[in-house]
Design an enzyme around this catalytic site. Structure first.
Site, short mmCIF file in Angstrom:
data_model
loop_
_atom_site.label_atom_id
_atom_site.label_comp_id
_atom_site.label_asym_id
_atom_site.label_seq_id
_atom_site.Cartn_x
_atom_site.Cartn_y
_atom_site.Cartn_z
N ASP A 252 -46.97 -47.53 -93.46
CA ASP A 252 -47.92 -46.46 -93.75
C ASP A 252 -48.47 -45.91 -92.43
OD1 ASP A 252 -49.59 -45.12 -96.04
OD2 ASP A 252 -51.10 -45.85 -94.64
N TYR B 224 -57.12 -39.31 -91.06
CA TYR B 224 -56.60 -38.12 -91.73
C TYR B 224 -57.27 -36.86 -91.21
CZ TYR B 224 -54.43 -41.36 -94.98
OH TYR B 224 -53.67 -42.36 -95.53
N HIS C 66 -44.78 -48.04 -102.68
CA HIS C 66 -45.23 -47.86 -101.29
C HIS C 66 -45.49 -49.19 -100.60
CE1 HIS C 66 -47.19 -45.70 -98.00
NE2 HIS C 66 -48.21 -46.53 -98.09
#
Length: 279
Positions: free
Chosen positions: A104, A205, A259
């Site tokens: 990730d 982010y 994931h």
């Protein structure tokens, strides 16, 4: 895990990083880089096998996470700064190069290290993290745009912080049943509620949107890509068409993994990673 952990604090690139370490200090270093919304515990099923194989395993809480320092300001989470943390950590261990394994966000950082600091990377292992070239390609298509909805949500002030704990629990619940225990979730909630952690984690982010993505695309290090194809956030096409950017690439797909591939398919992931790093 069945490996004796040493918890250390290392000052690198101007920030204090908490690290879990295992294996002989004379062994070849392997850095395991976790993603969002995890911390070093993400790798608890990989640390023991790697340490028993003779590697010096170093698993940092990335800056802003859990017990590591959480500098204020979005600018402190720019990808170039995160790359600098990893390079400085390798050098702080007394080495010029290390194997880098990332999942990730840890994988995004690992790609960026291999692209911009190739001399730091011996072998590269990526788990469900997009190469910047492939991500740019897929982000122009509707399906990846839809799956990336939360990136836009994270640009809002204060509200994402308020919802981090339920969002984090929802995200981890996307793994296969049994991949995360109730005790795991308690540990994660404790990490998420560390003072300043929510804003710092989301600032990854925010920095990505404000300051741009990785510059450059070519990866020369031997690379192993492990991809769970039932990823809720990333389309399976991201594991395709990488040869022009990563010429020395082996890809292993897990059709039934999410994931959280290192939790869903622990045994096979460990086998693939060990065979690759020892090869």
């Amino acid at each position: 895990m069945n490996a004796e952990l040493r918890h250390t604090e290392r000052l690198v690139n101007g920030v204090r990083l908490h690290c879990a370490e295992a294996g002989p200090e004379t062994g070849q270093p392997v850095l395991l880089l976790h993603g969002f919304p995890e911390f070093w515990h993400a790798w608890d099923r990989q640390i023991g096998p790697l340490a028993r194989a003779g590697f010096r395993v170093v698993v940092p809480d990335l800056r802003g996470y859990n017990l590591s320092e959480k500098p204020p300001g979005v600018e402190n989470y720019h990808i170039d700064t995160l790359v600098g943390d990893v390079a400085a950590l390798v050098h702080d261990l007394g080495h010029e190069r290390a194997h880098i394994v990332g999942h990730d966000w840890g994988g995004v950082i690992a790609w960026a290290v291999a692209i911009s600091r190739p001399g730091v990377v011996d072998r590269l292992v990526i788990l469900n993290a997009p190469h910047p070239g492939a991500f740019g390609r897929e982000l122009r298509r509707p399906e990846q745009k839809k799956r990336s909805w939360y990136v836009g949500f994270f640009q809002l002030p204060w509200l994402p912080e308020r919802l981090l704990v339920p969002f984090g629990r929802w995200a981890l619940a996307g793994a296969r049943p049994g991949s995360y225990s109730a005790e795991d979730l308690k540990l994660y909630q404790a990490a998420w509620t560390q003072p300043g952690a929510a804003t710092a984690m989301i600032n990854y982010y925010r920095a990505l949107m404000r300051f741009g993505n990785v510059r450059g695309r070519q990866v020369q290090a031997p690379t192993l890509l492990l991809w769970g194809e039932k990823d809720m956030a990333l389309v399976p096409e991201l594991a395709e068409g990488l040869d022009k950017w990563v010429p020395n690439l082996k890809t292993v797909k897990f059709p039934h993994a999410t994931h959280w591939v290192m939790r869903d398919e622990t045994l096979r992931v460990n086998q693939e990673v060990l065979a690759f790093l020892e090869g």
